[in-house]
Design a protein around this motif. Structure first.
Motif, PDB file in Angstrom:
ATOM      1  N   CYS A 159       0.838  -1.190   0.000  1.00  0.00           N
ATOM      2  CA  CYS A 159       0.000   0.000   0.000  1.00  0.00           C
ATOM      3  C   CYS A 159       0.880   1.249   0.000  1.00  0.00           C
ATOM      4  O   CYS A 159       2.049   1.215   0.393  1.00  0.00           O
ATOM      5  N   TRP A 188      -9.193   2.021  -2.800  1.00  0.00           N
ATOM      6  CA  TRP A 188      -9.346   0.604  -2.487  1.00  0.00           C
ATOM      7  C   TRP A 188      -9.479  -0.163  -3.793  1.00  0.00           C
ATOM      8  O   TRP A 188     -10.005   0.387  -4.768  1.00  0.00           O
ATOM      9  N   PRO A 189      -9.079  -1.433  -3.870  1.00  0.00           N
ATOM     10  CA  PRO A 189      -8.484  -2.242  -2.810  1.00  0.00           C
ATOM     11  C   PRO A 189      -6.964  -2.140  -2.804  1.00  0.00           C
ATOM     12  O   PRO A 189      -6.364  -1.481  -3.661  1.00  0.00           O
ATOM     13  N   ASN A 190      -6.353  -2.825  -1.842  1.00  0.00           N
ATOM     14  CA  ASN A 190      -4.920  -3.069  -1.852  1.00  0.00           C
ATOM     15  C   ASN A 190      -4.727  -4.363  -2.636  1.00  0.00           C
ATOM     16  O   ASN A 190      -4.977  -5.453  -2.121  1.00  0.00           O
ATOM     17  N   PRO A 201     -12.130  -4.083   4.310  1.00  0.00           N
ATOM     18  CA  PRO A 201     -11.443  -3.645   3.092  1.00  0.00           C
ATOM     19  C   PRO A 201     -10.090  -3.002   3.400  1.00  0.00           C
ATOM     20  O   PRO A 201      -9.992  -2.124   4.258  1.00  0.00           O
ATOM     21  N   PRO A 203      -7.161  -0.622   2.355  1.00  0.00           N
ATOM     22  CA  PRO A 203      -6.887   0.462   1.396  1.00  0.00           C
ATOM     23  C   PRO A 203      -5.587   0.223   0.634  1.00  0.00           C
ATOM     24  O   PRO A 203      -4.617  -0.330   1.174  1.00  0.00           O
TER      25      PRO A 203
END
Length: 243
Positions: A159, A188-190, A201, A203
């Motif tokens: 991330c 989002w998403p990672n 979820p 990030p």
């Protein structure tokens, strides 16, 4: 392109109060996963940073010396319009012939060809399903659509965090390079993590509040930056990032 300038400047400025319901994020990520597009498109918190001058747009380029990206204002007349692509697109609800219709307006762009074919995305009805959900839940002014780079490129798969650098735009780097600061999720998403429909979820990108000389700030002051090496060196000097 001038419409993109107007769209961007009309967005709300990012703040630590901005957020999206985790339930909405989970539901939208489930749609992307169902259509096999989780690694290609995602959710972007609808926001801007500083306004950009007229006849300019935000253009994202990959860094050459570090995994990451630099997004800065670029004059429209200096762009090779055949060699850029949309990165973030706003859902726009308009009345056409008495009917409400939703379309997408790009407001940030990336250098080079698009990593995602919008035709392929549209063919499997993913965008329509997302648009229906956005409209039904009054998220048109909350959520944008983001196109992701290929998982095969050299960009960071962990991330990331985005730092504001004043008139030079923003720079996105792996979160592990950041020295401090509160992280506000913005995307989002990672995609480095597997899809978990029952999990919270994760990030992929954050906005970071930088700490400079014991003062928390949303914007790092930099001056006379000629290239990415200068910018990274200045961020290290101010103890915002580590090498």
């Amino acid at each position: 392109m001038n419409k993109s300038n107007t769209t961007y400047n009309g967005l709300p400025r990012i703040s630590s109060d901005m957020h999206v319901s985790q339930d909405h994020i989970k539901n939208l990520l489930a749609i992307f996963a169902k259509h096999g597009l989780r690694e290609k498109i995602g959710i972007h918190l609808l926001h801007k940073h500083d306004d950009i001058p007229k006849e300019q747009v935000k253009l994202e380029t990959k860094l050459k010396t570090k995994p990451g990206k630099w997004t800065k204002p670029i004059p429209i007349d200096s762009l090779d319009l055949k060699n850029i692509h949309p990165v973030v697109l706003k859902f726009v609800l308009e009345s056409v012939a008495g009917e409400l219709r939703l379309h997408l307006d790009p407001y940030e762009f990336g250098d080079g060809p698009s990593p995602v074919s919008l035709c392929d995305v549209d063919d499997n009805n993913c965008i329509k399903e997302v648009a229906d959900y956005i409209t039904r839940n009054n998220l048109v002014d909350v959520i944008a659509l983001e196109l992701f780079d290929s998982v095969k490129d050299a960009q960071p798969r962990e991330c990331t965090a985005e730092v504001e650098v004043g008139k030079y735009g923003t720079i996105v780097l792996p979160k592990s390079m950041m020295n401090s600061g509160k992280l506000i999720p913005t995307s989002w998403p990672n995609t480095s993590q597997p899809f978990d429909p029952d999990g919270e979820p994760d990030p992929g990108t954050h906005w970071v509040e930088a700490k400079v000389k014991d003062k928390v700030t949303h914007k790092v002051f930099v001056d006379q930056i000629k290239n990415e090496t200068d910018l990274l060196d200045e961020l290290v000097r101010q103890d915002v990032i580590r090498v």
